[in-house]
Design a protein around this motif. Sequence first.
Motif, PDB file in Angstrom:
ATOM      1  N   ALA A 144      -6.360  -1.369  -8.114  1.00 35.64           N
ATOM      2  CA  ALA A 144      -7.482  -0.454  -8.345  1.00 35.64           C
ATOM      3  C   ALA A 144      -6.986   0.974  -8.474  1.00 35.64           C
ATOM      4  O   ALA A 144      -7.539   1.773  -9.250  1.00 35.64           O
ATOM      5  CB  ALA A 144      -8.486  -0.565  -7.197  1.00 35.64           C
ATOM      6  N   GLY A 145      -5.909   1.310  -7.743  1.00 38.56           N
ATOM      7  CA  GLY A 145      -5.368   2.666  -7.804  1.00 38.56           C
ATOM      8  C   GLY A 145      -4.650   2.992  -9.090  1.00 38.56           C
ATOM      9  O   GLY A 145      -4.374   4.174  -9.365  1.00 38.56           O
ATOM     10  N   THR A 146      -4.323   1.979  -9.891  1.00 36.70           N
ATOM     11  CA  THR A 146      -3.631   2.242 -11.160  1.00 36.70           C
ATOM     12  C   THR A 146      -4.569   2.809 -12.211  1.00 36.70           C
ATOM     13  O   THR A 146      -4.121   3.372 -13.203  1.00 36.70           O
ATOM     14  CB  THR A 146      -3.003   0.954 -11.721  1.00 36.70           C
ATOM     15  N   ARG A 147      -5.880   2.592 -12.031  1.00 36.15           N
ATOM     16  CA  ARG A 147      -6.895   3.004 -13.010  1.00 36.15           C
ATOM     17  C   ARG A 147      -6.646   2.372 -14.381  1.00 36.15           C
ATOM     18  O   ARG A 147      -6.992   2.957 -15.422  1.00 36.15           O
ATOM     19  CB  ARG A 147      -6.964   4.524 -13.123  1.00 36.15           C
ATOM     20  N   ALA A 148      -6.023   1.220 -14.385  1.00 38.58           N
ATOM     21  CA  ALA A 148      -5.782   0.513 -15.653  1.00 38.58           C
ATOM     22  C   ALA A 148      -7.115   0.148 -16.304  1.00 38.58           C
ATOM     23  O   ALA A 148      -8.101  -0.119 -15.602  1.00 38.58           O
ATOM     24  CB  ALA A 148      -4.954  -0.748 -15.395  1.00 38.58           C
TER      25      ALA A 148
ATOM     26  N   LYS B  30       2.542  -2.455 -11.036  1.00 41.43           N
ATOM     27  CA  LYS B  30       1.408  -3.274 -11.475  1.00 41.43           C
ATOM     28  C   LYS B  30       1.659  -4.759 -11.243  1.00 41.43           C
ATOM     29  O   LYS B  30       0.788  -5.490 -10.753  1.00 41.43           O
ATOM     30  CB  LYS B  30       1.135  -3.040 -12.959  1.00 41.43           C
ATOM     31  N   GLN B  31       2.832  -5.235 -11.616  1.00 36.65           N
ATOM     32  CA  GLN B  31       3.106  -6.667 -11.485  1.00 36.65           C
ATOM     33  C   GLN B  31       3.128  -7.094 -10.024  1.00 36.65           C
ATOM     34  O   GLN B  31       2.691  -8.194  -9.682  1.00 36.65           O
ATOM     35  CB  GLN B  31       4.437  -7.025 -12.158  1.00 36.65           C
ATOM     36  N   LEU B  32       3.629  -6.211  -9.173  1.00 37.43           N
ATOM     37  CA  LEU B  32       3.614  -6.499  -7.735  1.00 37.43           C
ATOM     38  C   LEU B  32       2.184  -6.718  -7.260  1.00 37.43           C
ATOM     39  O   LEU B  32       1.894  -7.666  -6.512  1.00 37.43           O
ATOM     40  CB  LEU B  32       4.253  -5.350  -6.961  1.00 37.43           C
ATOM     41  N   TYR B  33       1.260  -5.844  -7.679  1.00 37.49           N
ATOM     42  CA  TYR B  33      -0.132  -5.976  -7.260  1.00 37.49           C
ATOM     43  C   TYR B  33      -0.744  -7.267  -7.809  1.00 37.49           C
ATOM     44  O   TYR B  33      -1.470  -7.966  -7.092  1.00 37.49           O
ATOM     45  CB  TYR B  33      -0.964  -4.781  -7.738  1.00 37.49           C
ATOM     46  N   LEU B  34      -0.450  -7.562  -9.061  1.00 34.56           N
ATOM     47  CA  LEU B  34      -0.988  -8.789  -9.666  1.00 34.56           C
ATOM     48  C   LEU B  34      -0.499 -10.025  -8.919  1.00 34.56           C
ATOM     49  O   LEU B  34      -1.262 -10.956  -8.666  1.00 34.56           O
ATOM     50  CB  LEU B  34      -0.606  -8.861 -11.145  1.00 34.56           C
ATOM     51  N   ASP B  35       0.789 -10.022  -8.565  1.00 27.61           N
ATOM     52  CA  ASP B  35       1.330 -11.152  -7.803  1.00 27.61           C
ATOM     53  C   ASP B  35       0.674 -11.232  -6.427  1.00 27.61           C
ATOM     54  O   ASP B  35       0.335 -12.320  -5.949  1.00 27.61           O
ATOM     55  CB  ASP B  35       2.847 -11.008  -7.653  1.00 27.61           C
ATOM     56  N   ALA B  36       0.497 -10.063  -5.793  1.00 22.62           N
ATOM     57  CA  ALA B  36      -0.105 -10.042  -4.452  1.00 22.62           C
ATOM     58  C   ALA B  36      -1.540 -10.542  -4.489  1.00 22.62           C
ATOM     59  O   ALA B  36      -1.998 -11.226  -3.563  1.00 22.62           O
ATOM     60  CB  ALA B  36      -0.060  -8.627  -3.877  1.00 22.62           C
ATOM     61  N   MET B  37      -2.258 -10.208  -5.558  1.00 19.73           N
ATOM     62  CA  MET B  37      -3.664 -10.605  -5.659  1.00 19.73           C
ATOM     63  C   MET B  37      -3.838 -12.119  -5.643  1.00 19.73           C
ATOM     64  O   MET B  37      -4.906 -12.616  -5.278  1.00 19.73           O
ATOM     65  CB  MET B  37      -4.284  -9.994  -6.916  1.00 19.73           C
TER      66      MET B  37
ATOM     67  N   LEU C 118       0.823  -1.211   0.000  1.00 18.43           N
ATOM     68  CA  LEU C 118       0.000   0.000   0.000  1.00 18.43           C
ATOM     69  C   LEU C 118       0.860   1.265   0.000  1.00 18.43           C
ATOM     70  O   LEU C 118       0.488   2.280  -0.592  1.00 18.43           O
ATOM     71  CB  LEU C 118      -0.940  -0.017   1.200  1.00 18.43           C
ATOM     72  N   ALA C 119       2.026   1.216   0.653  1.00 18.15           N
ATOM     73  CA  ALA C 119       2.933   2.365   0.627  1.00 18.15           C
ATOM     74  C   ALA C 119       3.434   2.618  -0.789  1.00 18.15           C
ATOM     75  O   ALA C 119       3.474   3.764  -1.255  1.00 18.15           O
ATOM     76  CB  ALA C 119       4.102   2.129   1.578  1.00 18.15           C
ATOM     77  N   LEU C 120       3.825   1.554  -1.476  1.00 14.98           N
ATOM     78  CA  LEU C 120       4.290   1.705  -2.854  1.00 14.98           C
ATOM     79  C   LEU C 120       3.178   2.215  -3.756  1.00 14.98           C
ATOM     80  O   LEU C 120       3.408   3.039  -4.649  1.00 14.98           O
ATOM     81  CB  LEU C 120       4.826   0.359  -3.363  1.00 14.98           C
ATOM     82  N   ALA C 121       1.956   1.738  -3.542  1.00 16.35           N
ATOM     83  CA  ALA C 121       0.820   2.217  -4.334  1.00 16.35           C
ATOM     84  C   ALA C 121       0.587   3.695  -4.100  1.00 16.35           C
ATOM     85  O   ALA C 121       0.195   4.429  -5.009  1.00 16.35           O
ATOM     86  CB  ALA C 121      -0.425   1.411  -3.970  1.00 16.35           C
ATOM     87  N   ASN C 122       0.839   4.151  -2.894  1.00 12.73           N
ATOM     88  CA  ASN C 122       0.673   5.572  -2.578  1.00 12.73           C
ATOM     89  C   ASN C 122       1.673   6.432  -3.335  1.00 12.73           C
ATOM     90  O   ASN C 122       1.371   7.570  -3.726  1.00 12.73           O
ATOM     91  CB  ASN C 122       0.838   5.773  -1.066  1.00 12.73           C
ATOM     92  N   TRP C 123       2.870   5.880  -3.551  1.00 13.71           N
ATOM     93  CA  TRP C 123       3.903   6.640  -4.243  1.00 13.71           C
ATOM     94  C   TRP C 123       3.772   6.580  -5.767  1.00 13.71           C
ATOM     95  O   TRP C 123       3.673   7.578  -6.439  1.00 13.71           O
ATOM     96  CB  TRP C 123       5.289   6.105  -3.856  1.00 13.71           C
ATOM     97  N   ASP C 124       3.844   5.376  -6.300  1.00 14.96           N
ATOM     98  CA  ASP C 124       3.927   5.184  -7.756  1.00 14.96           C
ATOM     99  C   ASP C 124       2.969   4.081  -8.160  1.00 14.96           C
ATOM    100  O   ASP C 124       3.386   2.948  -8.439  1.00 14.96           O
ATOM    101  CB  ASP C 124       5.354   4.812  -8.168  1.00 14.96           C
ATOM    102  N   GLY C 125       1.685   4.399  -8.208  1.00 12.63           N
ATOM    103  CA  GLY C 125       0.677   3.389  -8.455  1.00 12.63           C
ATOM    104  C   GLY C 125       0.938   2.511  -9.652  1.00 12.63           C
ATOM    105  O   GLY C 125       0.979   1.286  -9.545  1.00 12.63           O
ATOM    106  N   GLU C 126       1.176   3.100 -10.798  1.00 12.42           N
ATOM    107  CA  GLU C 126       1.272   2.321 -12.023  1.00 12.42           C
ATOM    108  C   GLU C 126       2.588   1.557 -12.127  1.00 12.42           C
ATOM    109  O   GLU C 126       2.667   0.541 -12.816  1.00 12.42           O
ATOM    110  CB  GLU C 126       1.114   3.247 -13.236  1.00 12.42           C
ATOM    111  N   LYS C 127       3.622   2.018 -11.470  1.00 14.78           N
ATOM    112  CA  LYS C 127       4.951   1.405 -11.595  1.00 14.78           C
ATOM    113  C   LYS C 127       4.984  -0.029 -11.092  1.00 14.78           C
ATOM    114  O   LYS C 127       5.776  -0.849 -11.559  1.00 14.78           O
ATOM    115  CB  LYS C 127       5.962   2.247 -10.828  1.00 14.78           C
TER     116      LYS C 127
END
Length: 847
Positions: A717-721, A694-701, A683-692
């Motif tokens: 969700a924060g990437t607005r992809a 993406k793969q981290l979020y996909l793996d976490a999901m 969540l900290a990384l998402a706060n800084w650089d949401g789109e950067k």
Amino acid sequence: MNHRFLSVVGLTAAMAFTTSCSTNKAAVDRSTSKVSTVKTTTAATDSVPVWAPKKHGFNPSRTLEHDLLHTKLRVSFNWEKQHLNGIAELTLKPYFYPQDKLTLDAKGMDIHGVNLMKGYNGTPLKFEYDGEKLTIDLNKTYTRTEEYTIEIDYTAKPNELKAKGSDAILQDKGLYFINPLGKDPDKPKQIWTQGETEANSAWFPTFDTPNERMTQEIYITIDPKYTTLSNGTFMYSRQNADGTKTDYWKQELPHAPYLTMMAIGEYAVVKDKWRNKEVNYYVEPAYKGTAKKVFGNTPEMMEFFSKKLGVDYPWAKYSQVVVRDFVSGAMENTSASTFMEDLQMNERELLDKSWDGIIAHELFHQWFGDYVTTESWANLPLNEAFANYSELLWAEHKYGADEAAYLQLDELGQYLNESETKREPLIRYQYGDREDMFDSHSYAKGGRVLHMLRKLVGDDAWWASLNHYLTKHKHTAVEVAELRMAFEDITGQDLMWFFDQWFMKPGHPELKVSHTFQNGQLNLRVQQQQDTTYMPVYRLPLKIAVWANGKRADYPIVIEKADQSFTLPVVGQPQLVIFDAEQQLLATIDHEKSKQELLYQFNNAKMLAPKLETMVKLQEELTDPEVIKVLQSALKDDYWVIRSTAINTLSRLESDKAGAVKESILKMAKQDKKRAVRADAILALANWDGEKYKQLYLDAMTDSSYTVAAAGILGYAGTRAPDTMAKLAQFDNEKGEEVVLALSTFYAVQGGPEKNDWFVRQVKQGKGGTLYYLLQSFGAYLASNPQTNTPETIALLKDLAQNHNIYYIRGAAYQTLMVMSDKPEVQQILTEIKENEKDKRLLEMYN
């Protein structure tokens, strides 16, 4: 009883409806940790503080005219009507004075007949019944040496009672039928009881008071497919000619009537053992495989507490049963504790949660509450403070000093939060309602006060005093003076001052501390700033820790005045001064420290609270390289709360200034051994650089941990992809509460009409804290999608607002309905809900 689990599943949001903090802090890993600063409460307009103690009438312990020696119950059930058919056989004698009448508590029953028994022969007795009290004419005067037995034929109708409730115990019907007609395919049929405080008299006639003691037998007649549980020993099961069975349970040692219990359902019984005693876990069959992973530390807890107390676990067996729709977090019925359904977990949930705290809490009650019982609800901390403190004792033993310190900080925060609007003595004879005793005073403050008592007398005297208290008062009812005298007997000290200021007076010390150094002497000034109109000037024995020339020295002091100074010899200019070196004091402490002192504190004070204090006080100085360096070292701390707090503090940095911090946190997001820390890092990384990322979020999901998966969902969700909705929809059938709540947060704003069915399904299946938060998101969703404001949705919310057994769920459903208050039919429903609501907390909110 552990009621934190209304929070207890971390229900901080339920605080919207109540000022009382519920207790289950340690039960769930938190994704964030912080130390909150508590401000002194401002006075009300009439100059009386909002928290000022309230003066109600005096509440003595109950006068005992008769002594209830034994209760024998024969019960069967009408599922359709939700009635209990019972025959109660009570053996009594006058307590001291001769008696010719007997008055029993019996709420909401039909009384069919009362007989005086001689063997199997009964003589009818005259009686009067007003719906709450059953008064029986005994036909003669009995003396205290004469026992007699009466038999009462009755029907208990708990659903026809005007049920009340409290923050701790949501209803007081005593007897509960769950899904009695089997209409809900997702919920088993169950029957269970909940006696505390005085609700068992809604299903059997008794003296419903904690200062009574009885032995008991219960014969439960039920369909053979159901498993039964009650207090004491299972004696036998008998098959009946009509196809039913009768299970016989016998409690041979005396206990208080409110501790009597039954639980009936289709259970898997997972067997365990402590020494030569049965330890069993009753769970729904789907959770048979994980029951030992939830409850499996119980035998070790029993051994630990037995050895430390010098009093072996005193009852015939120990069973723990999980029930649906429980009205509290858990309940310490003698030899058979009942728990809310949250303790039934699948393998994935086990990765993120531990319920050791609540399990230890109810187990310790088997000594403090069951073996020795408070004589009145005014003395409730003699039960609850000890059970609360057992959570720390177990954590200290099993998981180490930091985990215990974390619980202590959480307890302090709970009490201080409540103290903003309520300050009462721990022992309260002048309460307005006995249910008011189940608050963060009796639990959180009580546990912290016991910790101070332990530090005052020392560990050897602490355990010796508890042994003396339990041994001397076993199977009796006690008040706080008897606890004090037990400690005085062992230590030889007069402890009246300690018990008077901490148990009998309201509030807590509010201290301002300052220090200066000159000519080899440290000058320490301590000012007690609490309002002494209501609170005492405290006597506070404690230690001051001083670091000079890189070495620590401890100085014991005793504070006894409102404004007091101390001069301490120090070898050089202090690098750090820590007031209350053992971090044991229940108080607010304002002690100003420089940045350099705080940085030194983090690196040298090897305790949790000083480390957290450093991070909290320096969070506004993130441009300072020295502060960043300390926070980066905190990312490597052995204790997860420090790592988590460091992540959340560093996340306040601007993205372009985070620099190397991001790389450290990215590594933690992927590899930290604590899943809650990984989630915070994501969540900290998402706060800084949401789109950067993406793969981290996909793996976490796709992580096995629901907590990590939920962080991944929020991050993506924060990437607005463009594919966000499709990616998240893959998890629409997940049942993990963290994932459900993460999805609801996104769908509340971004979900279109097609997500209405998802919300409705989740609301129908939701429970406790999850349902509360879901309703908040559902309200936002309905506001954004007015085409989903259908009669079916309105009917669902109306049913929750009128009928749910948890008051804050009713309130949340009401609030969600208000989103549609432009509809005349909804306005009418809201009015109807207000008119029929009985809970004063909700009425205050509605009005």
